[in-house]
Design a protein around this motif. Structure first.
Motif, PDB file in Angstrom:
ATOM      1  N   GLY A  43     -10.485   5.702  -3.050  1.00 27.08           N
ATOM      2  CA  GLY A  43      -9.622   5.117  -4.296  1.00 27.08           C
ATOM      3  C   GLY A  43      -8.393   4.593  -3.548  1.00 27.08           C
ATOM      4  N   HIS A  44      -7.881   3.551  -4.351  1.00 25.68           N
ATOM      5  CA  HIS A  44      -6.599   2.848  -3.753  1.00 25.68           C
ATOM      6  C   HIS A  44      -5.562   2.512  -5.059  1.00 25.68           C
ATOM      7  CE1 HIS A  44      -8.317   2.267   0.300  1.00 25.68           C
ATOM      8  NE2 HIS A  44      -9.459   2.084  -0.377  1.00 25.68           N
ATOM      9  N   ASP A  45      -4.540   2.320  -4.754  1.00 28.21           N
ATOM     10  CA  ASP A  45      -3.233   1.894  -5.660  1.00 28.21           C
ATOM     11  C   ASP A  45      -3.994   0.468  -6.093  1.00 28.21           C
ATOM     12  OD1 ASP A  45      -1.377   3.877  -5.246  1.00 28.21           O
ATOM     13  OD2 ASP A  45      -1.205   2.937  -3.115  1.00 28.21           O
ATOM     14  N   ASP A 104      -4.187   4.108   7.820  1.00 31.62           N
ATOM     15  CA  ASP A 104      -4.075   4.287   6.164  1.00 31.62           C
ATOM     16  C   ASP A 104      -2.902   4.099   5.445  1.00 31.62           C
ATOM     17  OD1 ASP A 104      -5.010   5.168   3.689  1.00 31.62           O
ATOM     18  OD2 ASP A 104      -5.463   6.929   4.406  1.00 31.62           O
ATOM     19  N   GLY A 105      -2.766   3.030   4.777  1.00 38.18           N
ATOM     20  CA  GLY A 105      -1.670   2.744   3.683  1.00 38.18           C
ATOM     21  C   GLY A 105      -0.559   1.897   4.663  1.00 38.18           C
ATOM     22  N   ALA A 106      -0.128   2.624   6.034  1.00 30.19           N
ATOM     23  CA  ALA A 106       0.871   1.717   6.627  1.00 30.19           C
ATOM     24  C   ALA A 106       0.501   0.553   7.045  1.00 30.19           C
ATOM     25  CB  ALA A 106       1.178   2.827   8.111  1.00 30.19           C
ATOM     26  N   GLU A 137       0.562   8.199  -2.444  1.00 35.34           N
ATOM     27  CA  GLU A 137      -0.928   7.938  -2.813  1.00 35.34           C
ATOM     28  C   GLU A 137      -1.856   8.743  -2.641  1.00 35.34           C
ATOM     29  OE1 GLU A 137      -4.806   5.875  -2.040  1.00 35.34           O
ATOM     30  OE2 GLU A 137      -3.635   7.013  -0.652  1.00 35.34           O
ATOM     31  N   GLU A 138      -1.664   9.609  -1.468  1.00 32.72           N
ATOM     32  CA  GLU A 138      -2.836  10.610  -1.041  1.00 32.72           C
ATOM     33  C   GLU A 138      -2.935  11.775  -2.068  1.00 32.72           C
ATOM     34  OE1 GLU A 138      -4.748   9.950   1.207  1.00 32.72           O
ATOM     35  OE2 GLU A 138      -3.773   8.638   2.607  1.00 32.72           O
ATOM     36  N   GLY A 139      -1.892  12.306  -2.846  1.00 30.44           N
ATOM     37  CA  GLY A 139      -2.000  13.524  -3.517  1.00 30.44           C
ATOM     38  C   GLY A 139      -2.368  14.694  -3.048  1.00 30.44           C
ATOM     39  N   SER A 189       0.883  -1.246  -0.150  1.00 27.95           N
ATOM     40  CA  SER A 189      -0.036  -0.035  -0.045  1.00 27.95           C
ATOM     41  C   SER A 189       0.945   1.194   0.095  1.00 27.95           C
ATOM     42  CB  SER A 189      -1.013  -0.142   1.240  1.00 27.95           C
ATOM     43  OG  SER A 189      -2.091   0.762   1.249  1.00 27.95           O
ATOM     44  N   HIS A 190       0.718   2.313   0.682  1.00 25.93           N
ATOM     45  CA  HIS A 190       1.501   3.450   0.759  1.00 25.93           C
ATOM     46  C   HIS A 190       1.793   3.988   2.072  1.00 25.93           C
ATOM     47  CE1 HIS A 190      -2.042   5.686   1.973  1.00 25.93           C
ATOM     48  NE2 HIS A 190      -2.728   4.893   1.561  1.00 25.93           N
ATOM     49  N   LEU A 191       3.043   4.684   2.273  1.00 25.58           N
ATOM     50  CA  LEU A 191       3.608   5.338   3.431  1.00 25.58           C
ATOM     51  C   LEU A 191       3.382   6.586   3.887  1.00 25.58           C
ATOM     52  CD1 LEU A 191       7.022   3.201   3.432  1.00 25.58           C
ATOM     53  CD2 LEU A 191       5.126   2.767   5.022  1.00 25.58           C
ATOM     54  N   LEU A 193      -4.004  -4.895   1.402  1.00 23.48           N
ATOM     55  CA  LEU A 193      -4.626  -4.970   2.753  1.00 23.48           C
ATOM     56  C   LEU A 193      -4.812  -3.756   3.269  1.00 23.48           C
ATOM     57  CD1 LEU A 193      -5.684  -6.777   5.115  1.00 23.48           C
ATOM     58  CD2 LEU A 193      -3.202  -6.737   5.805  1.00 23.48           C
ATOM     59  N   HIS A 194      -6.068  -3.076   3.577  1.00 25.91           N
ATOM     60  CA  HIS A 194      -6.366  -1.941   3.848  1.00 25.91           C
ATOM     61  C   HIS A 194      -7.331  -1.806   5.015  1.00 25.91           C
ATOM     62  CE1 HIS A 194      -6.547   2.584   3.324  1.00 25.91           C
ATOM     63  NE2 HIS A 194      -5.415   2.413   2.484  1.00 25.91           N
ATOM     64  N   ILE A 195      -7.628  -0.488   5.897  1.00 27.18           N
ATOM     65  CA  ILE A 195      -8.610  -0.311   6.638  1.00 27.18           C
ATOM     66  C   ILE A 195      -9.764   0.045   5.960  1.00 27.18           C
ATOM     67  CG2 ILE A 195      -7.527   0.022   8.780  1.00 27.18           C
ATOM     68  CD1 ILE A 195      -7.935   2.996   8.180  1.00 27.18           C
TER      69      ILE A 195
HETATM   70 ZN   LIG Z   1      -4.739   4.653   1.789  1.00 26.23          ZN
END
Ligand SMILES: [Zn+2]
Length: 414
Positions: A359-361, A95-97, A129-131, A83-85, A193-195
């Motif tokens: 939205g997600h990667d 979120d991401g982590a 990811e967040e922009g 996911s993203h950091l 995997l994401h919340i």
């Molecule tokens: Zn996220």
């Protein structure tokens, strides 16, 4: 072969350690893309990967790949998860982590268990990811699937007029030891995997959401142009008040996009007025629109609807609408969905089929590779907020299901 058992203390401990990087006084996180904090988080994750014996690499978009390739798998396409950091300016710790740390834990678990695999498995941290600091969001994953060329966005500026290209090059120099992958490689599969970032799973009391797809969206910027005038001397009839125009447009649009089934999500998240003086009628008001729906046709139509209504309701001012960002709605791969379902069942967890509102990667990855997502419940559905949280139990459940999924996907010949 027995299932490997994840190290729950290591998982939670690492999530907590990561949450100290970019921590705000209110307990939230500010770890925006390509910031010093984002670099620090990246260095920490690279150190974990080194300890685990994974091979780490970067690409020119700032994506980070952490690879475990047992002997004999080297030439196969990897199964990837991550996911993203980066976070929003006021973000939460999961979120991401959670997706990055969860993937590392899952892969480490497979390695420690000596699970025989046919494919390499890779954890990934997609960049920006967040922009929230630099547009566009989902930059890293979009670049990976070749939806954009990183060179085309290097000139984008943040609010402090820092170029994306400059911030990215400082960011990449923070981990000079990493080899650079110049091109994206094909994937056997991708699971993120994401919340949930919404209230559905918690309300249903179900620990695992099997995500069917992701809502599409359009982000637009509306500019209302009026005429600046003295707040005391200009009669109402002679004004071209851009703020009143903007308010009328926003009210009309928010009423128009309300629907009984709640399929449309309409948000105005940012508004600015110039010259920005309390005693001057503003001549320029700019606001953003984020509109989401699961049908591409609806979203395509929304732009012209918004343009027409903005012109009509801003009178006597003039309105222009510009499209800033597009994400088409996505359906995830049926096979990956089935694997996630079966893995959750195998682990004894109830599942719910769920459409992602955020939205997600994974949505970008799904345009090119077999992809899917696992959601876990989050407290009161809160995300992008210091109160973002999830139960330890659910966080563990998600990683257990992910681990089993990666095992199934990486053991299969495809
Ligand atoms: Zn996220």
């Amino acid at each position: 072969m027995t299932d490997c058992i994840i190290n729950a203390n290591r998982l939670i401990g690492r999530l907590q350690e990561l949450a100290t990087i970019g921590q705000r006084p209110d307990g939230g996180l500010d770890r925006q893309a390509f910031s010093a904090e984002d670099s620090e988080a990246r260095r920490l994750v690279v150190a974990w990967a080194r300890d685990a014996g994974f091979y780490s690499a970067s690409d020119s978009a700032g994506n980070l790949f952490l690879r475990y390739a047992p002997e004999g798998t080297e030439n196969e396409q990897p199964v990837m998860s991550g996911s993203h950091l980066d976070t929003q300016p006021v973000g939460g710790w999961l979120d991401g982590a959670y997706g990055v740390v969860g993937a590392i834990e899952a892969i480490l678990c497979l390695k420690e268990n000596g699970t025989r695999l046919k494919h390499p498995v890779e954890a990934v941290a997609w960049s920006n990811e967040e922009g929230s600091r630099f547009l566009p969001g989902m930059l890293g994953s979009a670049s990976y699937v070749r939806h954009l060329k990183i060179d085309d966005v290097l000139g984008n500026l943040d609010a402090g007029d820092i170029r994306l290209g400059d911030a990215l090059s400082v960011f990449l120099k923070a981990t000079p030891e990493l080899p650079m992958h110049s091109t994206s490689r094909p994937l056997a599969g991708y699971v993120e995997l994401h919340i949930e970032q919404g209230p559905v799973l918690e309300a249903a009391g179900i620990p695992i959401g099997v995500v069917s797809g992701v809502q599409g969206y359009r982000v637009m910027e509306v500019v209302i142009r009026g005429r600046a005038a003295h707040a005391g001397t200009t009669p109402a009839k002679m004004r071209q008040d851009a703020m009143i125009g903007a308010v009328n447009v926003i009210r009309a649009l928010s009423e128009y996009f309300q629907d009984d089934e709640d399929n449309t999500r309409f948000t105005v998240g940012r508004i600015t007025a110039l010259p920005g003086s309390p005693s001057t009628v503003p001549d320029l008001v700019t606001f953003t629109i984020d509109i989401r729906h699961q049908e591409k046709g609806f979203l395509d139509q929304a732009f012209s609807t918004i343009e027409n209504m903005a012109n009509l309701h801003s009178r006597p001012c003039r309105a222009t609408v510009e499209l800033l960002e597009i994400l088409e709605p996505v359906q995830f791969n049926p096979t990956i969905i089935e694997v996630i379902d079966n893995c959750a069942l195998h682990k004894g967890y109830k599942t719910l089929r769920i459409l992602s509102g955020a939205g997600h990667d994974a949505a970008l990855l799904a345009t090119r590779y077999p992809a899917g997502m696992i959601f876990v419940p989050c407290e009161n559905g809160i995300s992008h907020h210091p109160d973002e949280n999830a139960t330890t139990e659910d966080l563990i459940a998600g990683v257990e299901v992910l681990t089993y999924c990666l095992k199934q996907l990486a053991m299969a010949h495809n």
